[in-house]
Design a protein around this motif. Structure first.
Motif, PDB file in Angstrom:
ATOM      1  N   GLU A 111       0.831  -1.207   0.000  1.00 34.07           N
ATOM      2  CA  GLU A 111       0.000   0.000   0.000  1.00 34.07           C
ATOM      3  C   GLU A 111       0.867   1.259   0.000  1.00 34.07           C
ATOM      4  O   GLU A 111       0.578   2.220  -0.711  1.00 34.07           O
ATOM      5  N   VAL A 112       1.936   1.227   0.803  1.00 35.77           N
ATOM      6  CA  VAL A 112       2.840   2.387   0.852  1.00 35.77           C
ATOM      7  C   VAL A 112       3.505   2.582  -0.497  1.00 35.77           C
ATOM      8  O   VAL A 112       3.585   3.712  -1.007  1.00 35.77           O
ATOM      9  N   ALA A 113       3.967   1.477  -1.095  1.00 36.55           N
ATOM     10  CA  ALA A 113       4.624   1.579  -2.401  1.00 36.55           C
ATOM     11  C   ALA A 113       3.645   2.092  -3.455  1.00 36.55           C
ATOM     12  O   ALA A 113       4.007   2.924  -4.304  1.00 36.55           O
ATOM     13  N   GLU A 114       2.401   1.606  -3.387  1.00 40.06           N
ATOM     14  CA  GLU A 114       1.393   2.067  -4.335  1.00 40.06           C
ATOM     15  C   GLU A 114       1.128   3.562  -4.138  1.00 40.06           C
ATOM     16  O   GLU A 114       1.072   4.335  -5.099  1.00 40.06           O
ATOM     17  N   ARG A 115       0.979   3.952  -2.851  1.00 40.18           N
ATOM     18  CA  ARG A 115       0.733   5.359  -2.551  1.00 40.18           C
ATOM     19  C   ARG A 115       1.918   6.224  -3.003  1.00 40.18           C
ATOM     20  O   ARG A 115       1.734   7.273  -3.613  1.00 40.18           O
ATOM     21  N   GLU A 116       3.136   5.751  -2.705  1.00 40.15           N
ATOM     22  CA  GLU A 116       4.323   6.501  -3.124  1.00 40.15           C
ATOM     23  C   GLU A 116       4.407   6.571  -4.642  1.00 40.15           C
ATOM     24  O   GLU A 116       4.789   7.592  -5.204  1.00 40.15           O
ATOM     25  N   GLY A 117       4.049   5.435  -5.292  1.00 37.76           N
ATOM     26  CA  GLY A 117       4.062   5.423  -6.754  1.00 37.76           C
ATOM     27  C   GLY A 117       3.066   6.416  -7.321  1.00 37.76           C
ATOM     28  O   GLY A 117       3.369   7.148  -8.286  1.00 37.76           O
ATOM     29  N   LEU A 118       1.867   6.447  -6.723  1.00 37.08           N
ATOM     30  CA  LEU A 118       0.856   7.399  -7.185  1.00 37.08           C
ATOM     31  C   LEU A 118       1.303   8.834  -6.922  1.00 37.08           C
ATOM     32  O   LEU A 118       1.137   9.707  -7.782  1.00 37.08           O
ATOM     33  N   ASP A 119       1.869   9.055  -5.730  1.00 38.15           N
ATOM     34  CA  ASP A 119       2.356  10.402  -5.416  1.00 38.15           C
ATOM     35  C   ASP A 119       3.476  10.806  -6.364  1.00 38.15           C
ATOM     36  O   ASP A 119       3.498  11.939  -6.859  1.00 38.15           O
TER      37      ASP A 119
END
Length: 194
Positions: A111-119
């Protein structure tokens, strides 16, 4: 078959009934025989007590001790098995908890990686949009400058053709500034100034 039994039993019955007083010799009391029988019994009992009973008692004690040791060993083995089973169950519970924790960490990391990727994608998109805006603005400014030069050149040429004379550099400058002030370049650059 009955005949065979009769032939064997007949002499025994005859021998038992042929005694003086008619009693069976096994039932008749003979004092000398009785003393010797008692004496033989006592000697046999003493010999057995001296030599056989200690051996028999020792063997029985050893057997009892072996049985008790086997029972104790079985109890210890059962207790160790119970302890191993409890330890195995605890390890299994710990392993399941660790597996659940690893899965939860992996999900959180995902989830963090996805969020960071989206950011990061949003930031990159904003950077690209800003760069595109700057490029468009620069291209617009360049085009406006080019149009201004073209307008200035055309104005000078038109004026020279109309007046049929060559203008001085000051006249050219004044004429270009007047022509440019009449044009609305803000509509070309996207600015809506009034």
């Amino acid at each position: 078959m009955l005949a065979a039994i009769d032939t064997i039993a007949a002499p025994l019955v005859l021998a038992a009934t042929t005694e003086d007083d008619g009693l069976n010799p096994l039932v008749r009391v003979v004092p000398g025989l009785m003393i010797w029988t008692l004496l033989a019994f006592v000697v046999a009992l003493l010999v057995l007590r001296k030599y056989a009973w200690p051996q028999i008692t020792r063997i029985l004690d050893q057997r009892q001790q072996q049985i008790e040791e086997s029972i104790d060993a079985a109890d210890r083995t059962r207790q160790e098995a119970d302890e191993l089973l409890a330890e195995y169950r605890q390890r299994l519970t710990d392993a399941r908890a660790q597996a659940d924790e690893i899965v939860a960490k992996a999900e959180r990391a995902g989830e963090v990686a996805e969020r960071e990727g989206l950011d990061a994608a949003k930031v990159k998109r904003e950077e690209l949009l800003e760069q595109t805006r700057r490029d468009i603005q620069a291209e617009t400014n360049r085009a406006i400058q080019e149009i201004r030069r073209e307008v200035a050149d055309l104005t000078v040429q038109a004026t020279e053709k109309v007046t049929r004379k060559t203008l001085s550099p000051d006249d050219q400058k004044r004429l270009v500034e007047e022509a440019l002030s009449e044009l609305d370049f803000s509509t070309l650059s996207g600015d809506r100034r009034n």
